[in-house]
Design an enzyme around this catalytic site. Structure first.
Site, PDB file in Angstrom:
ATOM      1  N   ASP A 127       0.809  -1.236   0.000  1.00  0.00           N
ATOM      2  CA  ASP A 127       0.000   0.000   0.000  1.00  0.00           C
ATOM      3  C   ASP A 127       0.838   1.280   0.000  1.00  0.00           C
ATOM      4  O   ASP A 127       0.327   2.349  -0.320  1.00  0.00           O
ATOM      5  CB  ASP A 127      -0.910   0.032   1.237  1.00  0.00           C
ATOM      6  CG  ASP A 127      -2.001  -1.010   1.167  1.00  0.00           C
ATOM      7  OD1 ASP A 127      -2.221  -1.573   0.081  1.00  0.00           O
ATOM      8  OD2 ASP A 127      -2.632  -1.268   2.208  1.00  0.00           O
ATOM      9  N   GLY A 170      -5.820  -1.099  -2.142  1.00  0.00           N
ATOM     10  CA  GLY A 170      -5.613   0.126  -1.367  1.00  0.00           C
ATOM     11  C   GLY A 170      -6.890   0.504  -0.638  1.00  0.00           C
ATOM     12  O   GLY A 170      -7.747   1.168  -1.198  1.00  0.00           O
TER      13      GLY A 170
HETATM   14  O1  F6P Z   1      -2.616  -3.922   3.184  1.00  0.00           O
HETATM   15  C1  F6P Z   1      -2.391  -4.604   1.989  1.00  0.00           C
HETATM   16  C2  F6P Z   1      -3.705  -4.963   1.338  1.00  0.00           C
HETATM   17  O2  F6P Z   1      -3.437  -5.713   0.164  1.00  0.00           O
HETATM   18  C3  F6P Z   1      -4.625  -3.790   1.002  1.00  0.00           C
HETATM   19  O3  F6P Z   1      -4.281  -3.116  -0.188  1.00  0.00           O
HETATM   20  C4  F6P Z   1      -5.959  -4.481   0.899  1.00  0.00           C
HETATM   21  O4  F6P Z   1      -7.004  -3.577   1.124  1.00  0.00           O
HETATM   22  C5  F6P Z   1      -5.878  -5.511   1.993  1.00  0.00           C
HETATM   23  O5  F6P Z   1      -4.494  -5.773   2.195  1.00  0.00           O
HETATM   24  C6  F6P Z   1      -6.603  -6.785   1.694  1.00  0.00           C
HETATM   25  O6  F6P Z   1      -6.548  -7.588   2.816  1.00  0.00           O
HETATM   26  P1  F6P Z   1      -6.883  -9.147   2.815  1.00  0.00           P
HETATM   27  O7  F6P Z   1      -5.711  -9.850   2.207  1.00  0.00           O
HETATM   28  O8  F6P Z   1      -7.060  -9.481   4.252  1.00  0.00           O
HETATM   29  O9  F6P Z   1      -8.116  -9.323   1.999  1.00  0.00           O
END
Ligand code: F6P
Ligand code: ADP
Length: 323
Positions: A127, A170
């Site tokens: 991010d 993001g």
């Molecule tokens: O923080 C990194 C990230 O890839 C973000 O861009 C995204 O919103 C989130 O993690 C998604 O999280 P998860 O893998 O728990 O769905």
């Protein structure tokens, strides 16, 4: 110092394995035993700690994800969770912990540091939302994956005179959307940080169509108020006005799962080595990162008490480039 541990936490990021490998091998160079904590803070609470040798981190530098596993652990956010984590580390005679992760993970690292446990963080998240570092581990690879998708979508969009909504990751930060939009030559970028009126985009799409553009790419951050699904629903009602036929692609986790490119392999390696160096220099409670082009450290307290601001001059640039 005889023994340290390393963990990866939060969203995985390409280059984490290069960082783990560098921590283990430079730690061995310093005469330490290095342990790996499996599955982030969850593993720390469940005593999932294993010794790592030089061979255990062989053949991983080119692999995406994290060989140690990662997790999100609500229990660790509690006082009891943090005290338990420190008890587990001490029971294994671990004298310092290196935390490879993003914003939330470094908040967690700071909470252990405040309780007196020696911690060094490594700035790692696709991010790029950590206050301080120029660019965090994984961003470059994730951007290149988004660009590959955008380039391909442009090819098919041009063949059919279509507009594409392309959603990139993001939740709270539009860095990936803004940079992939600029580098991908997108017509519009839609960010969480800036309110975007879908009506304004509709009108500008129409104008682009009338100018004779063969395609229009709208890069949308997943956390924008109008994400790709909401924009798609809005535009469906106004389809005839757009001119372009409209399609939507959500890149999602594809962006996170890539093999690290040269930049992230080198960044991870240099930050891993800098983290063990920081411990030998008794620099604790700090975040290792790339600051103004140099690998150095910033106090975690400073990092977690600020919010990184997106450079909105770049949004102006993105708008100026759409002709
Ligand atoms: O923080 C990194 C990230 O890839 C973000 O861009 C995204 O919103 C989130 O993690 C998604 O999280 P998860 O893998 O728990 O769905
Ligand atoms: P990232 O590090 O990628 O931003 P998260 O925000 O999901 O990922 O955070 C990862 C983990 O860090 C959380 O599941 C939690 O265990 C820990 N964490 C997050 N915020 C805090 C906090 N304020 N205090 C202590 N631990 C936290």
């Amino acid at each position: 110092m005889k023994q340290i541990a390393v963990l990866t936490s939060g969203g995985d990021a390409p280059g984490m394995n290069a960082a783990i490998r560098a921590v283990v091998r430079t730690g061995i160079d310093k005469g330490w035993q290095v342990c790996g904590v499996n599955n982030g803070y969850h593993g720390l609470l469940n005593d999932n700690i294993i010794p790592l040798g030089a061979r255990d981190v062989g053949g991983v530098i080119q692999r995406g994800g994290t060989i140690l596993g990662s997790s999100r652990s609500p229990e660790f956010e509690t006082e009891e969770g943090q005290l338990k984590a420190i008890r587990n580390l001490k029971r294994h005679d671990i004298e310092a912990l290196i935390v490879i992760g993003g914003n939330g993970s470094q908040q967690g690292a700071f909470s252990l540091s405040k309780r007196g446990f020696p911690i060094v963080g490594i700035a790692s998240t696709i991010d790029n939302d950590l206050y301080g570092p120029d660019i965090t581990l994984g961003v470059d690879t994730a951007l290149n994956i988004a660009l590959e998708a955008i380039d391909r979508l442009k090819v098919t969009a041009s063949s059919h005179q279509r507009a594409f909504l392309v959603e990139v990751m993001g939740r709270n930060c539009g860095y990936l959307a803004m940079m992939s939009g600029i580098a991908g030559g997108a017509e519009y970028v839609v960010l969480p940080e800036v309110d975007t009126d879908p009506e304004e985009i509709a009108q500008r799409l129409r104008a682009d169509y009338q100018k004779g553009k063969q395609h229009a790419i709208i890069v949308v951050a997943e956390g924008a108020k109008y994400n790709a699904e909401k924009l798609s629903a809005y535009f469906k009602k106004h389809q005839e006005r757009l001119g372009f036929d409209l399609r939507m692609t959500i890149i999602g986790h594809v962006q996170r799962g890539g093999a690290p490119g040269a930049f992230d392999r080198l960044l991870g390696t240099r930050m891993g080595a800098a983290a063990t160096d920081a411990l030998t220099q008794k620099k604790e409670g700090v975040l290792v990162g790339l600051y103004k082009g140099e690998i150095s450290t910033l106090p975690l307290e400073n990092v977690v008490s600020h919010k990184k601001k997106l450079d909105l001059k770049l949004l102006k640039l993105a708008k100026a480039l759409n002709k």
